[in-house]
Scaffold this motif. Sequence first.
Motif, PDB file in Angstrom:
ATOM      1  N   LEU A 184       3.690 -31.393 -41.760  1.00 25.79           N
ATOM      2  CA  LEU A 184       3.712 -30.712 -42.913  1.00 25.79           C
ATOM      3  C   LEU A 184       3.036 -32.019 -44.280  1.00 25.79           C
ATOM      4  CD1 LEU A 184       7.551 -30.934 -42.765  1.00 25.79           C
ATOM      5  CD2 LEU A 184       6.205 -28.996 -42.935  1.00 25.79           C
ATOM      6  N   LEU A 185       2.925 -33.325 -44.210  1.00 24.00           N
ATOM      7  CA  LEU A 185       2.166 -33.864 -45.136  1.00 24.00           C
ATOM      8  C   LEU A 185       0.091 -33.778 -44.578  1.00 24.00           C
ATOM      9  CD1 LEU A 185       3.709 -37.271 -44.982  1.00 24.00           C
ATOM     10  CD2 LEU A 185       4.016 -35.744 -46.355  1.00 24.00           C
ATOM     11  N   ALA A 186      -0.301 -33.705 -43.191  1.00 21.11           N
ATOM     12  CA  ALA A 186      -1.648 -33.402 -43.000  1.00 21.11           C
ATOM     13  C   ALA A 186      -1.766 -31.871 -43.259  1.00 21.11           C
ATOM     14  CB  ALA A 186      -1.868 -34.085 -41.498  1.00 21.11           C
ATOM     15  N   GLY A 187      -1.108 -31.036 -42.960  1.00 21.74           N
ATOM     16  CA  GLY A 187      -1.372 -29.616 -43.326  1.00 21.74           C
ATOM     17  C   GLY A 187      -1.357 -29.127 -44.715  1.00 21.74           C
ATOM     18  N   ALA A 188      -0.474 -29.827 -46.006  1.00 21.10           N
ATOM     19  CA  ALA A 188      -0.404 -29.631 -46.787  1.00 21.10           C
ATOM     20  C   ALA A 188      -1.556 -30.060 -47.270  1.00 21.10           C
ATOM     21  CB  ALA A 188       0.569 -30.269 -47.137  1.00 21.10           C
ATOM     22  N   ALA A 189      -1.939 -31.333 -47.263  1.00 23.52           N
ATOM     23  CA  ALA A 189      -3.105 -31.990 -48.329  1.00 23.52           C
ATOM     24  C   ALA A 189      -4.578 -31.180 -47.543  1.00 23.52           C
ATOM     25  CB  ALA A 189      -3.404 -33.926 -46.870  1.00 23.52           C
ATOM     26  N   THR A 190      -4.578 -31.218 -46.050  1.00 24.19           N
ATOM     27  CA  THR A 190      -5.487 -30.431 -45.924  1.00 24.19           C
ATOM     28  C   THR A 190      -6.518 -28.992 -46.507  1.00 24.19           C
ATOM     29  OG1 THR A 190      -5.929 -30.891 -43.665  1.00 24.19           O
ATOM     30  CG2 THR A 190      -6.626 -29.507 -43.255  1.00 24.19           C
ATOM     31  N   ILE A 191      -4.385 -28.404 -46.837  1.00 23.48           N
ATOM     32  CA  ILE A 191      -4.730 -27.280 -47.397  1.00 23.48           C
ATOM     33  C   ILE A 191      -5.390 -27.395 -48.497  1.00 23.48           C
ATOM     34  CG2 ILE A 191      -4.218 -25.298 -48.441  1.00 23.48           C
ATOM     35  CD1 ILE A 191      -2.174 -25.082 -45.767  1.00 23.48           C
ATOM     36  N   GLU A 192      -4.460 -28.391 -49.552  1.00 19.65           N
ATOM     37  CA  GLU A 192      -5.257 -28.698 -50.600  1.00 19.65           C
ATOM     38  C   GLU A 192      -6.179 -29.407 -51.481  1.00 19.65           C
ATOM     39  OE1 GLU A 192      -3.272 -28.219 -53.609  1.00 19.65           O
ATOM     40  OE2 GLU A 192      -1.790 -27.057 -52.202  1.00 19.65           O
ATOM     41  N   LEU A 193      -7.283 -29.824 -50.100  1.00 24.17           N
ATOM     42  CA  LEU A 193      -8.283 -30.377 -50.302  1.00 24.17           C
ATOM     43  C   LEU A 193      -9.609 -29.175 -50.411  1.00 24.17           C
ATOM     44  CD1 LEU A 193      -8.497 -34.142 -48.806  1.00 24.17           C
ATOM     45  CD2 LEU A 193      -9.014 -33.547 -50.295  1.00 24.17           C
ATOM     46  N   LEU A 194      -8.707 -28.528 -49.202  1.00 21.31           N
ATOM     47  CA  LEU A 194     -10.354 -27.680 -48.625  1.00 21.31           C
ATOM     48  C   LEU A 194     -10.385 -26.428 -50.217  1.00 21.31           C
ATOM     49  CD1 LEU A 194      -9.851 -27.149 -45.333  1.00 21.31           C
ATOM     50  CD2 LEU A 194     -12.085 -28.138 -45.757  1.00 21.31           C
ATOM     51  N   SER A 195      -8.563 -25.744 -50.449  1.00 24.26           N
ATOM     52  CA  SER A 195      -8.880 -24.925 -51.640  1.00 24.26           C
ATOM     53  C   SER A 195      -9.574 -25.291 -52.706  1.00 24.26           C
ATOM     54  CB  SER A 195      -7.308 -24.951 -51.562  1.00 24.26           C
ATOM     55  OG  SER A 195      -6.692 -24.655 -50.671  1.00 24.26           O
ATOM     56  N   ALA A 196      -9.554 -26.664 -53.082  1.00 24.43           N
ATOM     57  CA  ALA A 196     -10.726 -26.995 -54.355  1.00 24.43           C
ATOM     58  C   ALA A 196     -11.854 -27.156 -54.159  1.00 24.43           C
ATOM     59  CB  ALA A 196     -10.103 -28.458 -54.902  1.00 24.43           C
ATOM     60  N   VAL A 197     -11.806 -26.776 -52.472  1.00 23.38           N
ATOM     61  CA  VAL A 197     -13.543 -27.238 -52.718  1.00 23.38           C
ATOM     62  C   VAL A 197     -14.023 -25.399 -52.239  1.00 23.38           C
ATOM     63  CG1 VAL A 197     -15.668 -27.703 -50.856  1.00 23.38           C
ATOM     64  CG2 VAL A 197     -14.276 -29.383 -51.696  1.00 23.38           C
ATOM     65  N   GLY A 234      -5.708 -25.378 -42.266  1.00 25.57           N
ATOM     66  CA  GLY A 234      -4.852 -26.443 -42.420  1.00 25.57           C
ATOM     67  C   GLY A 234      -3.574 -26.534 -41.163  1.00 25.57           C
ATOM     68  N   LEU A 235      -3.138 -25.702 -41.062  1.00 24.69           N
ATOM     69  CA  LEU A 235      -1.935 -25.473 -39.988  1.00 24.69           C
ATOM     70  C   LEU A 235      -2.897 -26.598 -38.255  1.00 24.69           C
ATOM     71  CD1 LEU A 235       0.475 -24.688 -39.385  1.00 24.69           C
ATOM     72  CD2 LEU A 235      -0.614 -22.670 -38.266  1.00 24.69           C
ATOM     73  N   VAL A 236      -3.974 -25.981 -38.516  1.00 22.94           N
ATOM     74  CA  VAL A 236      -4.458 -26.964 -37.136  1.00 22.94           C
ATOM     75  C   VAL A 236      -4.802 -28.419 -37.346  1.00 22.94           C
ATOM     76  CG1 VAL A 236      -6.629 -26.607 -36.254  1.00 22.94           C
ATOM     77  CG2 VAL A 236      -6.094 -24.460 -36.300  1.00 22.94           C
ATOM     78  N   VAL A 237      -5.230 -28.679 -38.644  1.00 19.05           N
ATOM     79  CA  VAL A 237      -5.354 -29.765 -39.008  1.00 19.05           C
ATOM     80  C   VAL A 237      -4.397 -30.600 -38.947  1.00 19.05           C
ATOM     81  CG1 VAL A 237      -6.533 -31.451 -40.359  1.00 19.05           C
ATOM     82  CG2 VAL A 237      -7.692 -30.044 -39.759  1.00 19.05           C
ATOM     83  N   GLY A 238      -3.045 -30.013 -39.187  1.00 18.82           N
ATOM     84  CA  GLY A 238      -1.698 -30.613 -39.182  1.00 18.82           C
ATOM     85  C   GLY A 238      -1.008 -30.511 -37.502  1.00 18.82           C
ATOM     86  N   LEU A 239      -1.134 -29.955 -37.399  1.00 15.87           N
ATOM     87  CA  LEU A 239      -0.934 -30.099 -35.321  1.00 15.87           C
ATOM     88  C   LEU A 239      -1.852 -31.193 -35.436  1.00 15.87           C
ATOM     89  CD1 LEU A 239      -0.365 -25.693 -35.157  1.00 15.87           C
ATOM     90  CD2 LEU A 239       1.038 -27.978 -35.123  1.00 15.87           C
ATOM     91  N   GLY A 266     -11.641 -22.425 -52.461  1.00 16.01           N
ATOM     92  CA  GLY A 266     -10.944 -21.006 -53.064  1.00 16.01           C
ATOM     93  C   GLY A 266     -10.017 -21.354 -52.567  1.00 16.01           C
ATOM     94  N   GLU A 267      -9.292 -20.097 -52.544  1.00 13.59           N
ATOM     95  CA  GLU A 267      -8.142 -19.461 -51.425  1.00 13.59           C
ATOM     96  C   GLU A 267      -8.612 -18.755 -50.855  1.00 13.59           C
ATOM     97  OE1 GLU A 267      -4.355 -19.552 -52.740  1.00 13.59           O
ATOM     98  OE2 GLU A 267      -4.560 -21.751 -54.338  1.00 13.59           O
ATOM     99  N   SER A 268      -8.035 -18.507 -49.583  1.00 15.24           N
ATOM    100  CA  SER A 268      -8.420 -17.870 -47.966  1.00 15.24           C
ATOM    101  C   SER A 268      -7.325 -18.100 -47.041  1.00 15.24           C
ATOM    102  CB  SER A 268     -10.191 -18.396 -47.602  1.00 15.24           C
ATOM    103  OG  SER A 268     -10.337 -19.053 -47.809  1.00 15.24           O
ATOM    104  N   PRO A 269      -7.758 -16.794 -46.570  1.00 12.87           N
ATOM    105  CA  PRO A 269      -6.517 -17.270 -45.001  1.00 12.87           C
ATOM    106  C   PRO A 269      -7.003 -18.131 -43.888  1.00 12.87           C
ATOM    107  CG  PRO A 269      -6.944 -14.614 -45.655  1.00 12.87           C
ATOM    108  CD  PRO A 269      -7.527 -16.180 -46.521  1.00 12.87           C
ATOM    109  N   GLY A 270      -8.725 -18.653 -44.484  1.00 11.13           N
ATOM    110  CA  GLY A 270      -9.352 -19.214 -43.807  1.00 11.13           C
ATOM    111  C   GLY A 270      -8.439 -21.118 -43.821  1.00 11.13           C
ATOM    112  N   VAL A 271      -8.477 -21.505 -45.091  1.00  8.89           N
ATOM    113  CA  VAL A 271      -7.642 -22.389 -45.426  1.00  8.89           C
ATOM    114  C   VAL A 271      -6.704 -23.312 -45.133  1.00  8.89           C
ATOM    115  CG1 VAL A 271      -7.148 -23.632 -46.998  1.00  8.89           C
ATOM    116  CG2 VAL A 271     -10.106 -22.771 -47.495  1.00  8.89           C
ATOM    117  N   GLY A 272      -5.638 -22.107 -45.072  1.00  9.57           N
ATOM    118  CA  GLY A 272      -4.525 -21.852 -44.409  1.00  9.57           C
ATOM    119  C   GLY A 272      -4.261 -22.033 -43.183  1.00  9.57           C
ATOM    120  N   MET A 273      -4.807 -21.269 -41.963  1.00 14.52           N
ATOM    121  CA  MET A 273      -4.937 -21.539 -40.733  1.00 14.52           C
ATOM    122  C   MET A 273      -5.980 -23.003 -40.323  1.00 14.52           C
ATOM    123  SD  MET A 273      -6.487 -17.725 -39.946  1.00 14.52           S
ATOM    124  CE  MET A 273      -6.349 -18.379 -37.901  1.00 14.52           C
TER     125      MET A 273
END
Length: 132
Positions: free
Chosen positions: A18-31, A42-47, A33-40
């Motif tokens: 939860l924490l690593a995935g959310a942090a990755t998504i937030e960091l990548l979204s800032a750089v 983030g999920l892989v990094v979190g896992l 923007g919002e896209s499905p690739g960023v979420g995916m």
Amino acid sequence: MNARAILFAVASAVTTVLLAGAATIELLSAVYGESPGVGMLGLVVGLVVGVSVGAGVAVTAGRFSGISLAALVAYATFGVAFLAIAGLRYVNAPGADALFTFPVHLAVSLLLALAFAVLTARGLVRGVRPSV
């Protein structure tokens, strides 16, 4: 390795995902923007990070005692509580959406983690003993 170590490992892995995935998504979204690739991603990094932490906790869980055990219990409890409340909201439990706004959701998870850590440090949680 016993059942307690496996329980701590799984709960710590959940919190880390939860924490690593959310942090990755937030960091990548800032750089990017919002896209499905960023979420995916983030999920892989979190896992990956979560499985690594879970394996580390499974191997070392027997060595924790005192304050470090209370911290491990708090960390593990936070993720499980956060996921349980999210599950209540997901299945549309009556009143859950209105009650558990995100700040309340986060606060309840933190309070439960703190409560279990204090109970563990005082030796009041059954099955989890602080060092003597």
